[in-house]
Design an enzyme around this catalytic site. Structure first.
Site, short mmCIF file in Angstrom:
data_model
loop_
_atom_site.label_atom_id
_atom_site.label_comp_id
_atom_site.label_asym_id
_atom_site.label_seq_id
_atom_site.Cartn_x
_atom_site.Cartn_y
_atom_site.Cartn_z
N TYR A 16 -3.07 -5.92 5.45
CA TYR A 16 -2.06 -6.98 5.54
C TYR A 16 -2.42 -8.04 6.59
CZ TYR A 16 1.10 -4.12 2.69
OH TYR A 16 1.66 -3.39 1.67
N ASP B 178 3.42 1.53 3.32
CA ASP B 178 4.45 0.65 2.75
C ASP B 178 4.98 1.28 1.46
OD1 ASP B 178 6.00 -1.49 2.12
OD2 ASP B 178 4.37 -2.92 1.86
N LYS C 89 -7.81 7.09 1.33
CA LYS C 89 -8.49 6.99 0.04
C LYS C 89 -9.98 7.13 0.33
CE LYS C 89 -8.42 6.15 -4.45
NZ LYS C 89 -7.97 7.16 -5.40
N ASP D 121 -3.38 8.75 -3.88
CA ASP D 121 -2.83 8.92 -5.24
C ASP D 121 -2.21 10.30 -5.39
OD1 ASP D 121 -5.47 9.61 -4.80
OD2 ASP D 121 -6.15 9.21 -6.84
N ASP E 258 8.63 3.96 0.75
CA ASP E 258 9.67 3.62 -0.21
C ASP E 258 9.88 4.73 -1.24
OD1 ASP E 258 10.31 1.29 1.00
OD2 ASP E 258 9.90 -0.02 -0.69
#
Ligand code: NAD
Length: 359
Positions: free
Chosen positions: A143, A247, A191, A223, A251
């Protein structure tokens, strides 16, 4: 004045002022009950600050924030300000506070009260007594990585994922410390099978684990972590991950608990100064109607007591008061079943405060 615990409340927009006023009443009660010596002030942020000063993060607010040990935010934003240029938008106020004080560690608990299991999208036995904490790196990663944007002279756009050893260590320490105070299980999410940044992340987390022999560190690919969160969420205690993965995963975890009106968060810097805020936004659809659930804001105060002021016993008593009120069957509209009687924001706040007085 010197030893006072200075708290700045930034109510903001929409339902922000409604839920923050309950949190303020709670802080006043805690001050009296536990002789905390609090100094509580209020400032402007977001759309309201723009309306009154032309700036979503006025200098005065920044100065007050600099002087505070902890900041409690309501929420910012709303359709009224959607067409403003990006520098003037309410969200700039929040992003400005986060970057000004280097709040790099975002802590989001996903706790499902056993009273509310039916609100979850998963089967009862999968989520009852769920209590997990996601620690997300908030000021680095893709980001913020440079270079970014359009590649000159080409038809390509680029973002850069980058983490330094220092950044991984500092978020790692927050997560290991949190795991130490809980069940001692930490899962680092990356990852590493595809990304070099993730291999490095995994290497540094593993090195760091030797400083925390009481914590059991495991690694999981993002994943798989997403899949496991919706399959068997109770296998996790604390999860730590970078900005992008955090992020999304936070959620997912939030949805496991059913209502966004129940979820607090904390963003901390290295001095334990913290920005505490409900996960939800300004909910313009119900603003001003005394319908908002104030429990996320109340539970944000509990996180403030735990992380900035290191008063775990006070945090636990706030959490217990919320649990008792839910056990009595009290509900705001967002967590009520069809045809159940509901309480307004103020009435729910009053119930929790009365319970706090009596425990
Ligand atoms: P939202 O979280 O404000 O609302 C989503 C839904 O959840 C709405 O139906 C709302 O009524 C409900 N809801 C949210 N909080 C609730 C509560 N405490 N009690 C009961 N119901 C609640 O998200 P949105 O609608 O996507 O965004 C609205 C505005 O909030 C936008 O301007 C957005 O930019 C802003 N926002 C701000 C923050 C923040 O200040 N940290 C976070 C997210 C969104």
């Amino acid at each position: 004045m010197k030893n006072k615990k200075r708290i700045l409340i930034l109510p903001g927009d929409g339902i922000g002022p409604e839920v923050s006023s309950i949190a303020k009443e709670l802080l006043i009660l805690l001050d009296q009950k536990y002789s905390l010596d609090l100094d509580i002030s209020e400032g402007l942020i977001g759309g309201k600050a723009y309306d009154e000063t032309g700036d979503p993060l006025p200098k005065e607010t920044l100065n007050m924030a600099r002087d505070s040990h902890a900041i409690l935010l309501g929420a910012v934003g709303g359709p009224k300000w959607d067409d403003l240029p990006s520098q003037k938008r309410p969200e700039k106020g929040l992003l400005g506070i986060r970057s000004e004080f280097d709040f790099f560690a975002n802590l989001r608990p996903a706790i499902l009260s056993k009273e509310l299991v039916s609100a979850s999208s998963l089967k009862n036995e999968k989520v009852s007594d769920l209590d997990l904490l996601i620690v997300r790196e908030l000021t680095g990663g893709i980001y913020f990585g440079e270079p970014r944007g359009e590649v000159e002279g080409s038809d390509e756009v680029l973002n850069t994922m980058i983490y330094s050893r220092k950044e991984i260590i500092r978020i790692g320490r927050v997560a290991f410390e949190a795991a130490k105070g809980r069940k001692g299980e930490l899962c680092s999410v990356d990852k590493a099978n595809v990304l070099e940044v993730s291999s490095f992340w995994r290497e540094v987390m593993t090195e760091l684990s030797s400083d925390y022999p009481e914590v059991n560190l495991s690694h999981m690919l993002v994943d798989n972590a997403a899949m496991q969160l919706v399959r068997e969420p109770k296998q996790f205690d604390v999860m730590v991950t970078g900005n992008l993965f955090g992020d999304i995963l936070s959620d997912v975890a939030a949805m496991l608990t059913g209502s966004i009106g129940m979820l607090p968060s904390a963003s901390l810097n290295k001095t334990k100064k913290g920005l505490y805020e409900p996960v939800h936004g300004s909910a313009p659809d119900i603003a001003g109607e005394n319908k908002a659930n104030p429990l996320a804001s109340i539970l944000s105060v509990a996180m403030m007591m735990r992380y900035t002021f290191e008063k775990d016993e006070i945090a636990l008593s706030i959490e217990k008061a919320v649990e008792l009120v839910l056990a009595e069957g009290e509900r705001t509209q967002d967590i009520a079943k069809e045809n159940e009687t509901t309480l307004g924001t103020r009435e729910m706040g009053r119930k929790v405060l009365l319970t706090m007085e009596s425990i």
